[in-house]
Design a protein around this motif. Structure first.
Motif, PDB file in Angstrom:
ATOM      1  N   GLN A  54      45.712  41.973  53.598  1.00  0.00           N
ATOM      2  CA  GLN A  54      45.232  40.738  54.218  1.00  0.00           C
ATOM      3  C   GLN A  54      46.255  39.636  53.985  1.00  0.00           C
ATOM      4  OE1 GLN A  54      40.529  41.057  53.192  1.00  0.00           O
ATOM      5  NE2 GLN A  54      41.834  40.517  51.487  1.00  0.00           N
ATOM      6  N   GLY A  55      46.434  38.783  54.951  1.00  0.00           N
ATOM      7  CA  GLY A  55      47.283  37.615  54.756  1.00  0.00           C
ATOM      8  C   GLY A  55      48.675  37.744  55.323  1.00  0.00           C
ATOM      9  N   LEU A  56      49.083  38.927  55.821  1.00  0.00           N
ATOM     10  CA  LEU A  56      50.389  39.071  56.454  1.00  0.00           C
ATOM     11  C   LEU A  56      50.335  38.580  57.898  1.00  0.00           C
ATOM     12  CD1 LEU A  56      51.377  42.622  55.176  1.00  0.00           C
ATOM     13  CD2 LEU A  56      52.534  40.481  54.590  1.00  0.00           C
ATOM     14  N   ARG A  57      51.489  38.193  58.422  1.00  0.00           N
ATOM     15  CA  ARG A  57      51.543  37.752  59.814  1.00  0.00           C
ATOM     16  C   ARG A  57      51.268  38.904  60.777  1.00  0.00           C
ATOM     17  NH1 ARG A  57      55.739  36.446  62.209  1.00  0.00           N
ATOM     18  NH2 ARG A  57      57.303  37.251  60.754  1.00  0.00           N
ATOM     19  N   ASP A 115      44.858  33.560  39.652  1.00  0.00           N
ATOM     20  CA  ASP A 115      44.169  32.420  39.046  1.00  0.00           C
ATOM     21  C   ASP A 115      42.944  32.077  39.899  1.00  0.00           C
ATOM     22  OD1 ASP A 115      45.053  30.938  41.270  1.00  0.00           O
ATOM     23  OD2 ASP A 115      46.803  30.171  40.197  1.00  0.00           O
ATOM     24  N   ALA A 116      42.230  31.019  39.546  1.00  0.00           N
ATOM     25  CA  ALA A 116      40.981  30.699  40.227  1.00  0.00           C
ATOM     26  C   ALA A 116      41.211  30.409  41.707  1.00  0.00           C
ATOM     27  CB  ALA A 116      40.306  29.506  39.549  1.00  0.00           C
ATOM     28  N   ALA A 117      42.258  29.646  42.021  1.00  0.00           N
ATOM     29  CA  ALA A 117      42.531  29.309  43.421  1.00  0.00           C
ATOM     30  C   ALA A 117      42.896  30.561  44.222  1.00  0.00           C
ATOM     31  CB  ALA A 117      43.657  28.279  43.497  1.00  0.00           C
ATOM     32  N   GLN A 118      43.700  31.434  43.626  1.00  0.00           N
ATOM     33  CA  GLN A 118      44.071  32.673  44.306  1.00  0.00           C
ATOM     34  C   GLN A 118      42.855  33.592  44.477  1.00  0.00           C
ATOM     35  OE1 GLN A 118      47.159  33.820  41.532  1.00  0.00           O
ATOM     36  NE2 GLN A 118      48.786  33.213  42.950  1.00  0.00           N
ATOM     37  N   LEU A 119      42.004  33.628  43.460  1.00  0.00           N
ATOM     38  CA  LEU A 119      40.799  34.458  43.537  1.00  0.00           C
ATOM     39  C   LEU A 119      39.884  33.953  44.656  1.00  0.00           C
ATOM     40  CD1 LEU A 119      39.515  36.899  42.143  1.00  0.00           C
ATOM     41  CD2 LEU A 119      38.299  35.311  40.648  1.00  0.00           C
ATOM     42  N   ALA A 120      39.802  32.632  44.813  1.00  0.00           N
ATOM     43  CA  ALA A 120      39.012  32.060  45.902  1.00  0.00           C
ATOM     44  C   ALA A 120      39.586  32.470  47.254  1.00  0.00           C
ATOM     45  CB  ALA A 120      38.966  30.543  45.776  1.00  0.00           C
ATOM     46  N   ASP A 121      40.917  32.471  47.356  1.00  0.00           N
ATOM     47  CA  ASP A 121      41.553  32.865  48.612  1.00  0.00           C
ATOM     48  C   ASP A 121      41.293  34.342  48.910  1.00  0.00           C
ATOM     49  OD1 ASP A 121      43.187  31.850  50.787  1.00  0.00           O
ATOM     50  OD2 ASP A 121      44.710  33.255  50.113  1.00  0.00           O
ATOM     51  N   ILE A 122      41.349  35.163  47.877  1.00  0.00           N
ATOM     52  CA  ILE A 122      41.045  36.594  48.055  1.00  0.00           C
ATOM     53  C   ILE A 122      39.612  36.769  48.559  1.00  0.00           C
ATOM     54  CG2 ILE A 122      40.675  38.771  46.814  1.00  0.00           C
ATOM     55  CD1 ILE A 122      43.025  37.903  44.968  1.00  0.00           C
ATOM     56  N   ALA A 123      38.692  36.007  47.989  1.00  0.00           N
ATOM     57  CA  ALA A 123      37.288  36.106  48.395  1.00  0.00           C
ATOM     58  C   ALA A 123      37.114  35.714  49.857  1.00  0.00           C
ATOM     59  CB  ALA A 123      36.417  35.223  47.501  1.00  0.00           C
ATOM     60  N   ILE A 124      37.767  34.644  50.281  1.00  0.00           N
ATOM     61  CA  ILE A 124      37.652  34.185  51.670  1.00  0.00           C
ATOM     62  C   ILE A 124      38.274  35.206  52.624  1.00  0.00           C
ATOM     63  CG2 ILE A 124      38.463  32.429  53.293  1.00  0.00           C
ATOM     64  CD1 ILE A 124      38.161  30.395  50.950  1.00  0.00           C
ATOM     65  N   GLN A 125      39.463  35.715  52.259  1.00  0.00           N
ATOM     66  CA  GLN A 125      40.097  36.735  53.094  1.00  0.00           C
ATOM     67  C   GLN A 125      39.212  37.978  53.208  1.00  0.00           C
ATOM     68  OE1 GLN A 125      43.959  37.710  51.584  1.00  0.00           O
ATOM     69  NE2 GLN A 125      44.820  35.662  51.923  1.00  0.00           N
ATOM     70  N   SER A 126      38.626  38.388  52.095  1.00  0.00           N
ATOM     71  CA  SER A 126      37.799  39.601  52.086  1.00  0.00           C
ATOM     72  C   SER A 126      36.543  39.410  52.929  1.00  0.00           C
ATOM     73  CB  SER A 126      37.417  39.960  50.646  1.00  0.00           C
ATOM     74  OG  SER A 126      38.569  40.199  49.858  1.00  0.00           O
ATOM     75  N   ILE A 128      58.096  40.297  57.056  1.00  0.00           N
ATOM     76  CA  ILE A 128      56.951  39.869  57.875  1.00  0.00           C
ATOM     77  C   ILE A 128      56.435  38.523  57.399  1.00  0.00           C
ATOM     78  CG2 ILE A 128      54.635  40.452  58.677  1.00  0.00           C
ATOM     79  CD1 ILE A 128      56.808  42.320  59.721  1.00  0.00           C
ATOM     80  N   GLY A 129      56.171  38.426  56.102  1.00  0.00           N
ATOM     81  CA  GLY A 129      55.713  37.171  55.524  1.00  0.00           C
ATOM     82  C   GLY A 129      54.223  36.940  55.716  1.00  0.00           C
ATOM     83  N   THR A 130      53.728  35.927  55.020  1.00  0.00           N
ATOM     84  CA  THR A 130      52.293  35.631  55.067  1.00  0.00           C
ATOM     85  C   THR A 130      51.955  34.801  56.306  1.00  0.00           C
ATOM     86  OG1 THR A 130      52.615  33.657  53.715  1.00  0.00           O
ATOM     87  CG2 THR A 130      52.039  35.696  52.569  1.00  0.00           C
ATOM     88  N   SER A 131      50.702  34.893  56.708  1.00  0.00           N
ATOM     89  CA  SER A 131      50.232  34.111  57.852  1.00  0.00           C
ATOM     90  C   SER A 131      50.041  32.659  57.434  1.00  0.00           C
ATOM     91  CB  SER A 131      48.916  34.681  58.379  1.00  0.00           C
ATOM     92  OG  SER A 131      47.893  34.509  57.419  1.00  0.00           O
ATOM     93  N   ALA A 132      49.945  31.773  58.430  1.00  0.00           N
ATOM     94  CA  ALA A 132      49.833  30.338  58.150  1.00  0.00           C
ATOM     95  C   ALA A 132      48.530  29.990  57.436  1.00  0.00           C
ATOM     96  CB  ALA A 132      49.925  29.563  59.459  1.00  0.00           C
ATOM     97  N   SER A 133      47.497  30.826  57.622  1.00  0.00           N
ATOM     98  CA  SER A 133      46.190  30.500  57.050  1.00  0.00           C
ATOM     99  C   SER A 133      45.981  31.083  55.656  1.00  0.00           C
ATOM    100  CB  SER A 133      45.081  31.031  57.970  1.00  0.00           C
ATOM    101  OG  SER A 133      45.182  32.441  58.103  1.00  0.00           O
ATOM    102  N   ALA A 134      46.945  31.856  55.162  1.00  0.00           N
ATOM    103  CA  ALA A 134      46.773  32.528  53.868  1.00  0.00           C
ATOM    104  C   ALA A 134      47.726  31.965  52.831  1.00  0.00           C
ATOM    105  CB  ALA A 134      46.997  34.028  54.018  1.00  0.00           C
ATOM    106  N   GLU A 135      47.240  31.890  51.597  1.00  0.00           N
ATOM    107  CA  GLU A 135      48.078  31.437  50.494  1.00  0.00           C
ATOM    108  C   GLU A 135      48.767  32.604  49.802  1.00  0.00           C
ATOM    109  OE1 GLU A 135      45.932  28.973  47.813  1.00  0.00           O
ATOM    110  OE2 GLU A 135      45.171  27.635  49.377  1.00  0.00           O
ATOM    111  N   LEU A 136      48.225  33.798  49.966  1.00  0.00           N
ATOM    112  CA  LEU A 136      48.824  34.974  49.355  1.00  0.00           C
ATOM    113  C   LEU A 136      48.388  36.196  50.136  1.00  0.00           C
ATOM    114  CD1 LEU A 136      46.936  35.983  46.073  1.00  0.00           C
ATOM    115  CD2 LEU A 136      45.899  34.753  47.958  1.00  0.00           C
ATOM    116  N   VAL A 137      49.037  37.310  49.856  1.00  0.00           N
ATOM    117  CA  VAL A 137      48.660  38.600  50.444  1.00  0.00           C
ATOM    118  C   VAL A 137      47.762  39.323  49.451  1.00  0.00           C
ATOM    119  CG1 VAL A 137      49.502  40.843  51.242  1.00  0.00           C
ATOM    120  CG2 VAL A 137      50.768  38.756  51.808  1.00  0.00           C
ATOM    121  N   SER A 138      46.665  39.856  49.932  1.00  0.00           N
ATOM    122  CA  SER A 138      45.755  40.612  49.074  1.00  0.00           C
ATOM    123  C   SER A 138      45.327  41.867  49.820  1.00  0.00           C
ATOM    124  CB  SER A 138      44.533  39.760  48.690  1.00  0.00           C
ATOM    125  OG  SER A 138      43.765  39.441  49.836  1.00  0.00           O
ATOM    126  N   SER A 139      44.370  42.579  49.269  1.00  0.00           N
ATOM    127  CA  SER A 139      43.949  43.837  49.891  1.00  0.00           C
ATOM    128  C   SER A 139      42.452  44.035  49.739  1.00  0.00           C
ATOM    129  CB  SER A 139      44.678  45.020  49.247  1.00  0.00           C
ATOM    130  OG  SER A 139      44.168  45.243  47.933  1.00  0.00           O
TER     131      SER A 139
END
Length: 705
Positions: free
Chosen positions: A675-678, A556-567, A522-533
């Protein structure tokens, strides 16, 4: 969202229905669009028809309330530990009432001998609706104790939901219990047992941490039954053609003395009781009627009637409309029975209830009520409201969700329930014969709302598409065919090819085995840097979001920021206005170290990337969740003490916290939602209940929508 006022009583006889309807009248006078809801029916003694509050409000106002849930059904769900499902039904009724209303008056249950579940149900309704509670009581010796019990019952993490009290029946003789009392049976002699004025009680209530909304003076005329009600209650025979609904009874008199000694009893609105052979008293009563005294009526006892010539003599008096009833019982027995006649207004006595509503409305603190209704109060989404919302949104999405663990019993039952409730079109992967056997063993029949797909019949069609997706990794046709033997891989390919809209698994598989094919195919969506939950944690009073508790071990900090935005975006998608707390062992600038620095840096990144989000960190969990602690540790924060999205610094912290809260506090957790999958793929805990699977399917259907 509509403002909900839940009215509950201190006990039987407080006049909950009358006060609830009176509050509707008061709000309507202010020009406030008001709805009414009695979520759970509670029939009064002698009631055989519709629930009276709902019927009365429909006839005396322009409101069309929904029909309530039966008390039997409600207690059955409680007894089978399905309070959550019951509260979803309550939410559905409330939403109907609130569709065109700014305020909804919700009438609770009376905690009497016939409703042992009343307090628990009322508290559950208050939480489900995030309602403000108004207590309805009457002056009685144990009033303070009742108020304390109510304040405790409706207390939550953010204080008590009890905002006010209305005292009814001020100055009632004998507490206003009996509608009628005979002369020698009038224990209280008509005097006021509680000689207190509303102003005095207002001073007493001023010591309480809630508002004294009003005191309703007792007026006997507002519970005066019609002669037709008396006749129905006694099973009396009516003699003549008088309109029994036109006259009301405010007092009764047993005439056992001579005419000369009963002259004083011939008073307006009085029901005279005497044996049918007391023709002297009968004639005297008819003379009083001819002289213009509006007696309520005459009740002849002992099964006796006056002689025919006496009836003829008094015919003119009877033609004035004087009601004449006949019973077989003695005068004393009849009077004693009438003294026990319930004080509730008859369910079809619309004229009297209309007067009572005006009377209540006239004695409420209208300016305070208007100000309270004008508060910009954003209701918290309760677990029941959240689950109801999930089911409704999923039903509207009408998506196809594949369940690779198609022969697993919980999964089959969940698919069946989703079909029954219209949540989604579930597709079970597995041997059709085995699936049907498992369904039959659970007493269910899978109909058209559930589709069964035999993997052996469809597997080969996905070989070439899978090779195309993984050719860059050296995938061959044989390798694809081998991997497609796993139903989780087959289901993921069905999703990748658009044959289904979402996938739910994990009842038999680990998280890694569930999500790995999704990462690959499936892969990640264009707007996400990683998959989280995220998990949606259904706390007693509200729903909050935990992320990430299932996927990323040490972001890391950048990934944690992405998790926060996705959540935060997931929270908003499911009806929560996100207030994001970046969790750490330290609050603000009080701590130092690599771990807390990571959280601090991630918070800065979120603010830079998404200035529209309310986010703060680092915050300790108690500072984020508790208003009192948040005010102490981070007084200037807009998130502290009010957070509803909790982002944990690593998987160790997040997973441990979610499981500790889930198990220790007996909290329902829905998820993990990826979160973050296509395309939506969601994992289940291997200990998931049928209910957990249903709601995860609903989440997936909404994501797919």
């Amino acid at each position: 969202m509509s403002h909900a006022f839940l009215l509950v009583s201190t006990g039987a006889g407080a006049g909950l229905t009358t006060v609830s309807l009176g509050l509707v009248r008061a709000l309507d006078r202010m020009g406030i669009h008001t709805g009414f809801c009695k979520p759970i029916a509670q029939l009064h003694d002698g009631d055989h028809g519709p629930e009276r509050s709902t019927q009365l409000i429909e006839h005396v106002t322009s409101i069309t309330p929904p029909q309530p849930i039966s008390l039997r059904h409600a207690t059955a769900l409680l007894g089978s530990d399905q309070e959550g499902l019951l509260m979803e039904e309550v939410i559905a009724l409330y939403r109907q009432s609130a569709a065109h209303a700014d305020v909804v008056v919700v009438e609770g249950l009376v905690a009497d001998g016939h409703a042992g579940y009343a307090t628990r149900l009322n508290a559950g309704v208050a939480r489900a609706l995030d309602a403000e509670v108004i207590l309805v009581g009457k002056p009685e010796p144990d009033l303070d104790e009742y108020i304390d019990i109510a304040a405790t019952a409706f207390a939550g993490d953010n204080g008590s939901a009890l905002i006010g009290i209305i005292l009814n029946k001020l100055g009632a003789a004998g507490g206003g219990h009996a509608a009628l009392q005979a002369d020698e049976l009038q224990t209280y002699g008509g005097s006021c047992v509680w000689p207190v004025l509303p102003d005095t009680l207002s001073e007493t209530m001023a010591t309480r941490p809630f508002h004294y909304i009003g005191g309703i003076p007792w007026q006997a005329r507002l519970i005066a039954p019609r002669m037709s009600d008396v006749a129905d209650y006694l099973g009396a025979k009516s003699i003549g053609a008088a309109d029994l609904q036109a006259r009301r009874v405010q007092r009764i008199e047993v005439c056992a003395r001579t005419v000369a000694n009963t002259i004083g009893v011939y008073q307006p609105n009085t029901l005279l009781i005497f044996p049918g052979d007391r023709e002297d008293v009968f004639i005297a009563a008819c003379m009083a009627a001819l002289n213009g005294v509006p007696l309520a009526g005459i009740l002849l006892t002992g099964g006796l009637q006056p002689h025919a010539c006496v009836m003829e003599l008094c015919a003119q008096a009877l033609h004035t409309g004087l009601p004449l009833l006949l019973v077989e019982s003695s005068s004393y027995q009849t009077a004693a029975l009438l003294a026990q006649m319930p004080a509730e207004v008859a369910v079809d006595d619309y004229a009297l209830i209309d007067q009572a509503m005006d009377h209540v409305a006239n004695h409420l603190d209208s300016p305070w009520l208007k100000a309270r209704c004008a508060l910009d109060r954003r209701a918290r989404i309760s677990p029941a409201a959240f689950r109801y919302q999930l089911i409704q949104q999923a039903s509207q999405a009408k998506r196809r969700i594949v369940l690779p663990e198609g022969d697993e019993p919980r999964t089959i039952m969940a698919a069946y329930q989703c079909g029954q409730r219209g949540v989604a079109q579930c597709i079970l992967l597995g041997n059709p014969e085995k699936i049907q056997q498992v369904a039959a063993s659970q007493g269910i029949v899978l109909g058209d709302t559930v589709t069964i797909v035999d993997p052996a019949r469809v597997r080969l069609r996905y070989v070439e598409p899978m090779v195309a997706l993984r050719r860059h990794k050296g995938m061959t046709s044989q390798m694809a065919e081998d991997q497609l033997q796993a139903r989780i891989v087959l289901g993921t390919m069905m999703l990748a090819e658009g044959d289904v809209d979402g996938l739910v698994a994990g009842a038999l598989h680990s998280t890694a085995n569930t999500v790995r094919p999704a990462f690959q195919l499936i892969g990640t969506s264009a707007s996400a840097e990683l998959v989280s939950s995220v998990f949606f944690m259904c706390l007693p009073d509200q729903v909050v979001v935990y992320g990430d508790c299932a996927i990323n071990p040490d972001p890391d900090a950048a990934q944690l920021a992405d998790i926060a935005i996705q959540s935060a975006d997931s929270a908003r998608r499911f009806g929560l206005e996100p207030r994001v707390a970046m969790i750490s062992y330290s609050t603000g600038e009080s701590g130092a170290g690599t771990d807390v620095d990571k959280v601090r840096a991630a918070t800065r990144m979120v603010r830079e990337r998404r200035p529209d989000l309310l986010v703060d960190g680092p915050l300790q969990y108690d500072a984020a969740a508790s208003a009192e602690v948040g005010m102490s540790k981070a007084p200037s924060s807009q998130v502290a003490g009010r957070a509803n999205v909790f982002v944990f610094p690593d998987l160790n912290t997040g997973n441990t916290t979610y499981k500790a809260v889930q198990r220790s506090a007996h909290v329902v957790s829905i998820g993990p939602m990826l979160q973050g999958l296509r395309k939506p793929v969601n994992d289940l805990s291997r200990g998931a209940s049928v209910e957990d699977i249903v709601y995860t399917i609903a989440l997936t259907a909404i994501q797919a929508g």
